[in-house]
Design an enzyme around this catalytic site. Sequence first.
Site, PDB file in Angstrom:
ATOM      1  N   GLY A 191       0.837  -1.188   0.000  1.00  0.00           N
ATOM      2  CA  GLY A 191       0.000   0.000   0.000  1.00  0.00           C
ATOM      3  C   GLY A 191       0.876   1.243   0.000  1.00  0.00           C
ATOM      4  N   HIS A 200       1.087   3.714   1.859  1.00  0.00           N
ATOM      5  CA  HIS A 200       1.621   4.149   3.156  1.00  0.00           C
ATOM      6  C   HIS A 200       2.418   3.047   3.847  1.00  0.00           C
ATOM      7  CE1 HIS A 200      -0.331   7.931   2.782  1.00  0.00           C
ATOM      8  NE2 HIS A 200      -1.462   7.340   2.487  1.00  0.00           N
ATOM      9  N   SER A 201       2.900   2.113   3.052  1.00  0.00           N
ATOM     10  CA  SER A 201       3.666   0.995   3.619  1.00  0.00           C
ATOM     11  C   SER A 201       4.930   1.475   4.330  1.00  0.00           C
ATOM     12  CB  SER A 201       4.044   0.023   2.501  1.00  0.00           C
ATOM     13  OG  SER A 201       5.019  -0.888   2.964  1.00  0.00           O
ATOM     14  N   ASN A 202       5.027   1.128   5.597  1.00  0.00           N
ATOM     15  CA  ASN A 202       6.255   1.420   6.336  1.00  0.00           C
ATOM     16  C   ASN A 202       7.355   0.434   5.964  1.00  0.00           C
ATOM     17  OD1 ASN A 202       5.166   3.538   8.145  1.00  0.00           O
ATOM     18  ND2 ASN A 202       3.817   1.862   8.780  1.00  0.00           N
ATOM     19  N   LEU A 229       7.942  -0.727   2.903  1.00  0.00           N
ATOM     20  CA  LEU A 229       8.607  -0.287   1.659  1.00  0.00           C
ATOM     21  C   LEU A 229       9.558   0.876   1.949  1.00  0.00           C
ATOM     22  CD1 LEU A 229       5.780  -0.625  -1.026  1.00  0.00           C
ATOM     23  CD2 LEU A 229       7.546  -2.286  -0.359  1.00  0.00           C
TER      24      LEU A 229
END
Length: 330
Positions: free
Chosen positions: A84, A86-88, A90
């Site tokens: 997504g 807002h992936s932390n 990534l």
Amino acid sequence: MDRVTPPSADLRSEIVDPPRISLCFLPTPLHRLDRASEALGIDLWIKRDDMTGFALGGNKGRKLEYLMADVLASGADVVVSCGGIHSNFLRQLAAACAKCGVGCATAVMELPYEDAPSEGRRPHARGGNQILDRLFGMDIRLFPDNNWDTLFGHAEELALEYEAQGKRVYRMPLGGSSPLGAFAFWRAAQELPDDVEAIVFASSSGSTHIGLATYFFGSEVAVEGMACDPEPQITDDFADLSRRLHERMGLPALLAGDLRLDMTSVGPGYGLMSDEADEAVEWLARLEGIVLDPIYSGKAFAALLRRREEFAGKKTVFWHTGGVPTVFAV
Ligand SMILES: *Cc1c(COP(=O)(O)O)cnc(C)c1O
């Protein structure tokens, strides 16, 4: 599947760690929340994985110490993953790739969903982690909202695109939830003191949960994952990860029924904000000066507040999994 015997102290010391690189300052701090403890009637402590010191913190740094060692051993030129917007994971992956001198390319959707798109308040698409992803040099491919399988398909196309250019690609699983990612949290559990009675944390792709639950399997410690993903089959996916951790490392394999996963705090859906989580984030900020995030740790903390009576008088650790950049996207 047959039940595997619970871990003994011997097993804990016999395990040989897979190769890892150093990214985080470990152990992360653990400290008591005096004002929150008093307000809730819980002996409440917080494990500060928001303070790993790597790429603005978060639980993914621990997993990446093992995963990036695997990337380097594979000789890959580029890591391809997805998630997504807002992936932390990534964001921390992009930073780890930068540090290791390998490329990082991702397929991203604002809202990947399970069966049907959810309605609800979203963090701003261009704030928070998106700013950091670009800062760390990630090759981001943004796709319109669709389901997870479509997103996995886009990630595979991206991997093939790099391979067609002659690059060696490492396909990184969602959220870093492979046996290596789960192993990182099995190791992390050793940072807690022996008298802990309950652990509460935000759970999503499963390796935080499997690592902690495996370590404490067969003990009295309540390992309470608060789901941030509404998938009904999620505990089966977690059990599958546990089986693979068992095969790789010889740790006990847990069944879906061994896992405590609370689905009540997901709110409108994965990646979406909820009033309950917003209130929980504000509550902790104003009592303790600690920042949670609105779509993972805030939801888990909201569940802890709602279920406070179950934890009354118990030495409870809230494992802060990070996510703080999303505060700058609301
Ligand atoms: C990824 C993440 C989680 C969930 O961890 P998993 O190991 O994927 O289940 C929880 N909180 C935050 C802030 C995260 O980024």
